[in-house]
Design an enzyme around this catalytic site. Structure first.
Site, PDB file in Angstrom:
ATOM      1  N   GLN A 188       0.849  -1.193   0.000  1.00  0.00           N
ATOM      2  CA  GLN A 188       0.000   0.000   0.000  1.00  0.00           C
ATOM      3  C   GLN A 188       0.883   1.242   0.000  1.00  0.00           C
ATOM      4  O   GLN A 188       0.385   2.355  -0.125  1.00  0.00           O
ATOM      5  CB  GLN A 188      -0.859   0.020   1.268  1.00  0.00           C
ATOM      6  CG  GLN A 188      -1.807  -1.155   1.391  1.00  0.00           C
ATOM      7  CD  GLN A 188      -2.426  -1.204   2.789  1.00  0.00           C
ATOM      8  OE1 GLN A 188      -3.458  -0.600   3.044  1.00  0.00           O
ATOM      9  NE2 GLN A 188      -1.801  -1.926   3.692  1.00  0.00           N
ATOM     10  N   ASN A 189       2.182   1.038   0.165  1.00  0.00           N
ATOM     11  CA  ASN A 189       3.087   2.183   0.309  1.00  0.00           C
ATOM     12  C   ASN A 189       3.397   2.795  -1.051  1.00  0.00           C
ATOM     13  O   ASN A 189       3.599   2.087  -2.034  1.00  0.00           O
ATOM     14  CB  ASN A 189       4.385   1.748   0.987  1.00  0.00           C
ATOM     15  CG  ASN A 189       4.134   1.208   2.385  1.00  0.00           C
ATOM     16  OD1 ASN A 189       3.062   1.440   2.940  1.00  0.00           O
ATOM     17  ND2 ASN A 189       5.085   0.484   2.935  1.00  0.00           N
TER      18      ASN A 189
ATOM     19  N   ASP B   9       6.074   4.725  -1.327  1.00  0.00           N
ATOM     20  CA  ASP B   9       7.531   4.912  -1.408  1.00  0.00           C
ATOM     21  C   ASP B   9       8.125   3.812  -2.281  1.00  0.00           C
ATOM     22  O   ASP B   9       7.435   2.882  -2.711  1.00  0.00           O
ATOM     23  CB  ASP B   9       8.161   4.945   0.009  1.00  0.00           C
ATOM     24  CG  ASP B   9       8.036   3.609   0.752  1.00  0.00           C
ATOM     25  OD1 ASP B   9       8.316   2.556   0.158  1.00  0.00           O
ATOM     26  OD2 ASP B   9       7.657   3.616   1.944  1.00  0.00           O
TER      27      ASP B   9
ATOM     28  N   HIS C  87      -1.511   1.230  -4.299  1.00  0.00           N
ATOM     29  CA  HIS C  87      -1.915   2.625  -4.086  1.00  0.00           C
ATOM     30  C   HIS C  87      -1.063   3.601  -4.902  1.00  0.00           C
ATOM     31  O   HIS C  87      -1.003   4.783  -4.588  1.00  0.00           O
ATOM     32  CB  HIS C  87      -1.854   2.987  -2.595  1.00  0.00           C
ATOM     33  CG  HIS C  87      -2.926   2.329  -1.773  1.00  0.00           C
ATOM     34  ND1 HIS C  87      -2.938   2.324  -0.393  1.00  0.00           N
ATOM     35  CD2 HIS C  87      -4.046   1.649  -2.143  1.00  0.00           C
ATOM     36  CE1 HIS C  87      -4.014   1.663   0.047  1.00  0.00           C
ATOM     37  NE2 HIS C  87      -4.687   1.235  -1.000  1.00  0.00           N
TER      38      HIS C  87
ATOM     39  N   GLY D  47       2.864  -4.452   8.989  1.00  0.00           N
ATOM     40  CA  GLY D  47       2.894  -3.001   9.202  1.00  0.00           C
ATOM     41  C   GLY D  47       1.708  -2.245   8.647  1.00  0.00           C
ATOM     42  O   GLY D  47       1.870  -1.149   8.124  1.00  0.00           O
TER      43      GLY D  47
ATOM     44  N   ASN E  87       3.214  -7.122  12.994  1.00  0.00           N
ATOM     45  CA  ASN E  87       2.914  -5.705  13.202  1.00  0.00           C
ATOM     46  C   ASN E  87       3.414  -5.272  14.572  1.00  0.00           C
ATOM     47  O   ASN E  87       3.549  -6.100  15.479  1.00  0.00           O
ATOM     48  CB  ASN E  87       1.397  -5.489  13.101  1.00  0.00           C
ATOM     49  CG  ASN E  87       1.032  -4.067  12.706  1.00  0.00           C
ATOM     50  OD1 ASN E  87       1.527  -3.553  11.710  1.00  0.00           O
ATOM     51  ND2 ASN E  87       0.174  -3.427  13.482  1.00  0.00           N
ATOM     52  N   LEU E  88       3.642  -3.985  14.708  1.00  0.00           N
ATOM     53  CA  LEU E  88       4.109  -3.469  15.993  1.00  0.00           C
ATOM     54  C   LEU E  88       3.137  -3.816  17.107  1.00  0.00           C
ATOM     55  O   LEU E  88       3.536  -4.140  18.223  1.00  0.00           O
ATOM     56  CB  LEU E  88       4.273  -1.946  15.887  1.00  0.00           C
ATOM     57  CG  LEU E  88       4.976  -1.250  17.038  1.00  0.00           C
ATOM     58  CD1 LEU E  88       6.382  -1.784  17.227  1.00  0.00           C
ATOM     59  CD2 LEU E  88       5.027   0.258  16.792  1.00  0.00           C
TER      60      LEU E  88
ATOM     61  N   ALA F 290       9.122  -4.027  12.779  1.00  0.00           N
ATOM     62  CA  ALA F 290       9.309  -4.769  11.528  1.00  0.00           C
ATOM     63  C   ALA F 290      10.747  -5.222  11.329  1.00  0.00           C
ATOM     64  O   ALA F 290      10.988  -6.329  10.821  1.00  0.00           O
ATOM     65  CB  ALA F 290       8.862  -3.901  10.345  1.00  0.00           C
TER      66      ALA F 290
HETATM   67  N1  APR Z   1       7.101  -2.071  12.695  1.00  0.00           N
HETATM   68  C1  APR Z   1       5.937  -2.710  12.418  1.00  0.00           C
HETATM   69  N2  APR Z   1       4.739  -2.089  12.424  1.00  0.00           N
HETATM   70  C2  APR Z   1       4.724  -0.787  12.716  1.00  0.00           C
HETATM   71  C3  APR Z   1       5.901  -0.051  13.011  1.00  0.00           C
HETATM   72  C4  APR Z   1       7.133  -0.755  12.998  1.00  0.00           C
HETATM   73  N3  APR Z   1       8.293  -0.172  13.258  1.00  0.00           N
HETATM   74  N4  APR Z   1       5.547   1.230  13.264  1.00  0.00           N
HETATM   75  C5  APR Z   1       4.221   1.297  13.141  1.00  0.00           C
HETATM   76  N5  APR Z   1       3.709   0.091  12.813  1.00  0.00           N
HETATM   77  C6  APR Z   1       2.311  -0.306  12.564  1.00  0.00           C
HETATM   78  C7  APR Z   1       1.317   0.474  13.404  1.00  0.00           C
HETATM   79  O1  APR Z   1       1.135  -0.173  14.649  1.00  0.00           O
HETATM   80  C8  APR Z   1       0.077   0.435  12.519  1.00  0.00           C
HETATM   81  O2  APR Z   1      -0.727  -0.704  12.820  1.00  0.00           O
HETATM   82  O3  APR Z   1       2.019   0.016  11.231  1.00  0.00           O
HETATM   83  C9  APR Z   1       0.643   0.313  11.101  1.00  0.00           C
HETATM   84  C10 APR Z   1       0.502   1.569  10.264  1.00  0.00           C
HETATM   85  O4  APR Z   1      -0.853   1.839  10.026  1.00  0.00           O
HETATM   86  P1  APR Z   1      -1.347   3.092   9.161  1.00  0.00           P
HETATM   87  O5  APR Z   1      -0.647   4.319   9.609  1.00  0.00           O
HETATM   88  O6  APR Z   1      -2.826   3.090   9.195  1.00  0.00           O
HETATM   89  O7  APR Z   1      -0.793   2.761   7.685  1.00  0.00           O
HETATM   90  P2  APR Z   1      -1.420   1.780   6.581  1.00  0.00           P
HETATM   91  O8  APR Z   1      -2.128   0.648   7.221  1.00  0.00           O
HETATM   92  O9  APR Z   1      -0.349   1.493   5.610  1.00  0.00           O
HETATM   93  O10 APR Z   1      -2.505   2.717   5.903  1.00  0.00           O
HETATM   94  C11 APR Z   1      -3.227   2.219   4.803  1.00  0.00           C
HETATM   95  O11 APR Z   1      -4.213   4.344   4.446  1.00  0.00           O
HETATM   96  O12 APR Z   1      -4.042   6.630   4.414  1.00  0.00           O
HETATM   97  C12 APR Z   1      -4.062   5.502   3.647  1.00  0.00           C
HETATM   98  O13 APR Z   1      -3.271   5.294   1.479  1.00  0.00           O
HETATM   99  C13 APR Z   1      -2.835   5.324   2.807  1.00  0.00           C
HETATM  100  O14 APR Z   1      -1.784   3.274   2.111  1.00  0.00           O
HETATM  101  C14 APR Z   1      -2.293   3.979   3.222  1.00  0.00           C
HETATM  102  C15 APR Z   1      -3.509   3.290   3.814  1.00  0.00           C
END
Ligand code: APR
Length: 237
Positions: free
Chosen positions: A91-92, A94, A109, A176, A202-203, A220
């Site tokens: 979904q990233n 980057d 995405h 993540g 996941n964290l 991670a």
């Molecule tokens: N290692 C593992 N997991 C981690 C770490 C880490 N170091 N740091 C944070 N996390 C976890 C958090 O606990 C959280 O559950 O990563 C997750 C990040 O969640 P979001 O910020 O919601 O990101 P994501 O799930 O990728 O969002 C999905 O939402 O805004 C949109 O398009 C955007 O692609 C994105 C989508």
């Protein structure tokens, strides 16, 4: 650990957090500073394109000053070494997975380092800033460029291929991601329904934690290399 042939992996912002890319929903995340409706919807872009361009110019610059971490490298190693198929869906926006060496990668995405001209339809690499006044380098139209990312309310890219991959998966790993955004948040249920073993790395427990058969919580850069080692040990011994 049993042996798995086809492995499908979904990654979210958490895998890039330790590279210095902020997540969206953690404390201090991107959506704590910005309202997603302003900067990540077609309506927001229509209302204030300059603000949306500024937001993605900032993110594009930031993405070019970060490097892949041990979790990105572990997934690239898994793809290279695992005897079966490994498909990585991210979904990233980057480019850290490709920088780490992942090849079978789906950017559902879109990509922050690409631009898309709504005038001529061309998608192209884009490393510099983009403004409302920037002309498309292909058709020369002005005001038609946007970042090639999927906004809320738009359909993610490559969904047909993704669903096929999930249906054929023996192992589905989610890394993540908070499990807040669909359709990605529902991939675990599709994979499980078609017989895959499902794992969350996941964290902390995500929104979708109850849908996973197995969960390992931690940063991670710790849990992903450790899990990949387990998989490769099982496959290669
Ligand atoms: N290692 C593992 N997991 C981690 C770490 C880490 N170091 N740091 C944070 N996390 C976890 C958090 O606990 C959280 O559950 O990563 C997750 C990040 O969640 P979001 O910020 O919601 O990101 P994501 O799930 O990728 O969002 C999905 O939402 O805004 C949109 O398009 C955007 O692609 C994105 C989508």
């Amino acid at each position: 650990m049993p042996e798995f042939d086809r492995i499908v992996i979904l990654t979210g912002a958490g895998i890039s957090a330790e590279s210095g890319v902020p997540t969206f929903r953690d404390k201090g995340g991107i959506w704590a500073t910005y309202d997603y409706r302003d900067v990540a919807t077609p309506e927001g872009f229509e209302k204030n394109p300059q603000l949306v361009h500024e937001f993605y110019n900032m993110r594009r610059r930031a993405h070019q000053s970060v490097a892949p971490n041990a979790a990105h490298f572990a997934l690239a190693l898994l793809e290279k070494t695992h005897p079966g198929a490994v498909t990585l869906i991210t979904q990233n926006v980057d480019q850290l997975h490709e920088q780490a060496g992942s090849k079978n990668l789906i950017h559902m995405h879109g990509e922050a380092l690409k631009g898309w001209c709504l005038g001529c339809g061309t998608r192209m690499p884009w490393l510099g800033d983009m403004f409302l006044e920037t002309a498309c380098p292909v058709c020369a139209d002005v005001g038609t460029l946007r970042p090639d990312v999927v906004w809320f309310g738009e359909e993610p890219y490559h969904m047909e291929r993704i669903i096929k991959e999930l249906e054929q998966a023996d192992l589905f790993i989610s890394i993540g991601t908070s499990g807040n955004v669909y359709p990605a948040a529902g991939f675990v249920q599709v994979a499980a329904e078609y017989g895959a073993h499902t794992v969350e790395l996941n964290l902390e427990p995500s929104e979708g934690r109850t849908h996973f058969a197995e969960a390992i919580h931690g940063p991670a850069t710790d849990v992903v290399p450790a899990y990949v080692r387990r998989l490769l040990d099982a496959a290669l011994t």
